[in-house]
Design an enzyme around this catalytic site. Structure first.
Site, PDB file in Angstrom:
ATOM      1  N   CYS A 287       0.840  -1.200   0.000  1.00  0.00           N
ATOM      2  CA  CYS A 287       0.000   0.000   0.000  1.00  0.00           C
ATOM      3  C   CYS A 287       0.877   1.252   0.000  1.00  0.00           C
ATOM      4  O   CYS A 287       0.677   2.169  -0.799  1.00  0.00           O
ATOM      5  CB  CYS A 287      -0.917  -0.032   1.226  1.00  0.00           C
ATOM      6  SG  CYS A 287      -2.152   1.269   1.267  1.00  0.00           S
ATOM      7  N   CYS A 288       1.883   1.285   0.885  1.00  0.00           N
ATOM      8  CA  CYS A 288       2.791   2.445   0.929  1.00  0.00           C
ATOM      9  C   CYS A 288       3.565   2.578  -0.376  1.00  0.00           C
ATOM     10  O   CYS A 288       3.805   3.693  -0.849  1.00  0.00           O
ATOM     11  CB  CYS A 288       3.766   2.309   2.096  1.00  0.00           C
ATOM     12  SG  CYS A 288       3.096   2.722   3.713  1.00  0.00           S
TER      13      CYS A 288
ATOM     14  N   CYS B  24       7.462   4.153   5.893  1.00  0.00           N
ATOM     15  CA  CYS B  24       6.614   3.895   4.725  1.00  0.00           C
ATOM     16  C   CYS B  24       7.427   3.566   3.482  1.00  0.00           C
ATOM     17  O   CYS B  24       6.872   3.078   2.509  1.00  0.00           O
ATOM     18  CB  CYS B  24       5.734   5.105   4.451  1.00  0.00           C
ATOM     19  SG  CYS B  24       6.666   6.614   4.120  1.00  0.00           S
TER      20      CYS B  24
HETATM   21  S1  SF4 Z   1       0.389   4.651   5.690  1.00  0.00           S
HETATM   22 FE1  SF4 Z   1       0.890   3.328   3.961  1.00  0.00          FE
HETATM   23  S2  SF4 Z   1      -0.274   1.421   4.398  1.00  0.00           S
HETATM   24 FE2  SF4 Z   1      -1.228   3.035   5.609  1.00  0.00          FE
HETATM   25  S3  SF4 Z   1      -2.898   3.802   4.304  1.00  0.00           S
HETATM   26 FE3  SF4 Z   1      -1.079   5.147   4.013  1.00  0.00          FE
HETATM   27  S4  SF4 Z   1      -0.091   4.333   2.196  1.00  0.00           S
HETATM   28 FE4  SF4 Z   1      -1.485   2.730   2.964  1.00  0.00          FE
END
Ligand code: SF4
Length: 222
Positions: free
Chosen positions: A94-95, A203
């Site tokens: 996700c990051c 992240c």
């Molecule tokens: S911190 Fe990273 S894992 Fe969490 S929502 Fe934001 S982008 Fe996604």
């Protein structure tokens, strides 16, 4: 070699060295970096990486600071096809999709990157240099407030009557995406509320800076 320099001097050196090839990113957890940038290099754009999961308060705060200080705010978004809600099952991916890839797009073709990293943010950041080469991204990375303590930030805020992020007085010491940010308790590290209940601490924007640095000479661009 920049450790004793005021952030204004570091920023002016960066602007003089890299000109339009300089990218400033800010997380808008507080006003410190964007205030200093607006004073030292008022023509600079400030990039906000909008992951799609920012607190509404962060977006509001960024707009407030833009209006007050007059910098140009550039919001960079993830690829529209980036998979949604991976924070639930695979936060690293996700990051990577929502922070790292958009950052690398923002840095494409640029020579330097200004951040608000501070050594006191966390144990992983205690060796953050003021200026170094980011060999992962092939840019010179500039962290003008790396040596500032929490007390320095508070003194700067008080001296200029800077506003605080709306969540600051609700226990949020470091503010990222809403699914991955919790308030911190007394005595906890500032970033202890990030990815709480997971081993993840970064992240991917600022990974292992000490492993990827080479000193730069004042005035030496590329
Ligand atoms: S911190 Fe990273 S894992 Fe969490 S929502 Fe934001 S982008 Fe996604």
């Amino acid at each position: 070699m920049f450790d004793d320099a005021h952030p204004h001097d570091v920023l002016r050196w960066a602007a003089g060295t890299f000109g339009d090839d300089l990218v400033v990113t800010a997380s808008f957890g507080d006003a410190t970096l964007v205030h200093l940038v607006s004073q030292a290099i008022p023509h600079a754009d400030v990039v906000l990486l909008d992951t799609g999961y920012l607190f509404a308060e962060t977006e509001w705060f960024a707009d407030q600071l833009r209006d007050r200080f007059g910098f140009r705010l550039r919001t960079v978004h993830p690829d529209p096809d980036a998979e949604r809600d991976l924070w639930q099952t695979d936060p690293d991916s996700c990051c990577r999709m929502r922070k790292v890839e958009p950052l690398e797009r923002a840095l494409a073709g640029k020579r330097a990157w200004v951040t608000g990293l501070r050594r006191s943010d966390s144990a992983q950041r205690v060796s953050t240099p003021i200026v170094h080469r980011d060999l992962l991204r092939n840019v010179t990375k500039i962290n003008p407030i790396a040596t500032w303590t929490d007390a320095d930030v508070a003194a700067h805020r008080d001296a200029y009557s800077l506003p605080e992020h709306p969540l600051a007085d609700r226990g949020y010491a470091s503010i990222g995406c809403w699914p991955c940010t919790w308030p911190v308790g007394d005595g906890e590290d500032e970033r202890a509320g990030r990815w709480r209940h997971r081993s993840k601490t970064e992240c991917g924007l600022h990974v292992s800076p000490v492993d990827h640095v080479q000193p730069v000479r004042i005035g030496a661009g590329r």
